[in-house]
Design a protein around this motif. Structure first.
Motif, PDB file in Angstrom:
ATOM      1  N   UNK A  31     -12.011 -14.609  -7.542  1.00  0.00           N
ATOM      2  CA  UNK A  31     -11.924 -13.375  -8.334  1.00  0.00           C
ATOM      3  C   UNK A  31     -10.799 -12.473  -7.846  1.00  0.00           C
ATOM      4  N   UNK A  32     -10.540 -12.516  -6.538  1.00  0.00           N
ATOM      5  CA  UNK A  32      -9.447 -11.728  -5.967  1.00  0.00           C
ATOM      6  C   UNK A  32      -8.687 -12.587  -4.971  1.00  0.00           C
ATOM      7  N   UNK A  33      -7.431 -12.237  -4.781  1.00  0.00           N
ATOM      8  CA  UNK A  33      -6.623 -12.908  -3.769  1.00  0.00           C
ATOM      9  C   UNK A  33      -6.743 -12.112  -2.465  1.00  0.00           C
ATOM     10  N   UNK A  34      -6.381 -12.707  -1.351  1.00  0.00           N
ATOM     11  CA  UNK A  34      -6.401 -11.947  -0.097  1.00  0.00           C
ATOM     12  C   UNK A  34      -5.539 -10.682  -0.175  1.00  0.00           C
ATOM     13  N   UNK A  35      -4.389 -10.776  -0.855  1.00  0.00           N
ATOM     14  CA  UNK A  35      -3.530  -9.596  -0.992  1.00  0.00           C
ATOM     15  C   UNK A  35      -4.194  -8.506  -1.827  1.00  0.00           C
ATOM     16  N   UNK A  36      -4.855  -8.897  -2.916  1.00  0.00           N
ATOM     17  CA  UNK A  36      -5.545  -7.913  -3.757  1.00  0.00           C
ATOM     18  C   UNK A  36      -6.666  -7.234  -2.972  1.00  0.00           C
ATOM     19  N   UNK A  37      -7.384  -8.018  -2.203  1.00  0.00           N
ATOM     20  CA  UNK A  37      -8.483  -7.471  -1.414  1.00  0.00           C
ATOM     21  C   UNK A  37      -7.951  -6.520  -0.344  1.00  0.00           C
ATOM     22  N   UNK A  38      -6.850  -6.875   0.280  1.00  0.00           N
ATOM     23  CA  UNK A  38      -6.242  -6.034   1.304  1.00  0.00           C
ATOM     24  C   UNK A  38      -5.856  -4.679   0.728  1.00  0.00           C
ATOM     25  N   UNK A  39      -5.266  -4.695  -0.450  1.00  0.00           N
ATOM     26  CA  UNK A  39      -4.857  -3.448  -1.101  1.00  0.00           C
ATOM     27  C   UNK A  39      -6.075  -2.612  -1.481  1.00  0.00           C
ATOM     28  N   UNK A  40      -7.091  -3.255  -2.026  1.00  0.00           N
ATOM     29  CA  UNK A  40      -8.261  -2.506  -2.490  1.00  0.00           C
ATOM     30  C   UNK A  40      -9.103  -1.950  -1.354  1.00  0.00           C
ATOM     31  N   UNK A  41      -8.969  -2.512  -0.166  1.00  0.00           N
ATOM     32  CA  UNK A  41      -9.780  -2.038   0.958  1.00  0.00           C
ATOM     33  C   UNK A  41      -9.124  -0.925   1.752  1.00  0.00           C
ATOM     34  N   UNK A  42      -7.995  -0.435   1.322  1.00  0.00           N
ATOM     35  CA  UNK A  42      -7.439   0.742   1.950  1.00  0.00           C
ATOM     36  C   UNK A  42      -6.151   0.525   2.702  1.00  0.00           C
ATOM     37  N   UNK A  43      -5.594   1.641   3.150  1.00  0.00           N
ATOM     38  CA  UNK A  43      -4.268   1.593   3.755  1.00  0.00           C
ATOM     39  C   UNK A  43      -4.253   0.879   5.093  1.00  0.00           C
ATOM     40  N   UNK A  44      -5.291   0.920   5.873  1.00  0.00           N
ATOM     41  CA  UNK A  44      -5.303   0.208   7.147  1.00  0.00           C
ATOM     42  C   UNK A  44      -5.417  -1.294   6.946  1.00  0.00           C
ATOM     43  N   UNK A  45      -5.958  -1.702   5.825  1.00  0.00           N
ATOM     44  CA  UNK A  45      -6.119  -3.121   5.552  1.00  0.00           C
ATOM     45  C   UNK A  45      -4.780  -3.809   5.331  1.00  0.00           C
ATOM     46  N   UNK A  46      -3.739  -3.042   5.061  1.00  0.00           N
ATOM     47  CA  UNK A  46      -2.434  -3.649   4.842  1.00  0.00           C
ATOM     48  C   UNK A  46      -1.794  -4.122   6.137  1.00  0.00           C
ATOM     49  N   UNK A  47      -2.359  -3.731   7.259  1.00  0.00           N
ATOM     50  CA  UNK A  47      -1.827  -4.184   8.539  1.00  0.00           C
ATOM     51  C   UNK A  47      -2.184  -5.639   8.772  1.00  0.00           C
ATOM     52  N   UNK A  48      -1.269  -6.384   9.286  1.00  0.00           N
ATOM     53  CA  UNK A  48      -1.514  -7.769   9.656  1.00  0.00           C
ATOM     54  C   UNK A  48      -2.023  -7.755  11.092  1.00  0.00           C
ATOM     55  N   UNK A  49      -3.331  -7.745  11.238  1.00  0.00           N
ATOM     56  CA  UNK A  49      -3.938  -7.610  12.556  1.00  0.00           C
ATOM     57  C   UNK A  49      -3.544  -8.759  13.468  1.00  0.00           C
TER      58      UNK A  49
END
Length: 61
Positions: A31-49
């Motif tokens: 239903x979602x890609x990892x990138x879509x999920x990263x964006x939807x989960x907020x600004x800290x989620x865009x970091x590549x931990x």
């Protein structure tokens, strides 16, 4: 009159666990890609931990 809400760490942990389970199911079903999920989960989620690090330089005198 203002409503006062108390922070309940146990309740917040349950909410986070539910959301993670929903996110995992959405990823697995496509239903979602990892990138879509990263964006939807907020600004800290865009970091590549995995590729990130924290450096602390202590100075001793």
């Amino acid at each position: 009159m203002l409503k006062i809400r108390l922070y309940d760490p146990a309740q917040r942990q349950q909410e986070k666990e539910r959301q993670r389970a929903l996110d995992a199911a959405a990823l697995q079903s496509g239903q979602v890609s990892p990138d879509q999920l990263r964006v939807s989960n907020g600004f800290l989620s865009s970091l590549e931990v995995i590729d990130s690090s924290i450096a602390c330089k202590e100075v001793f005198s």
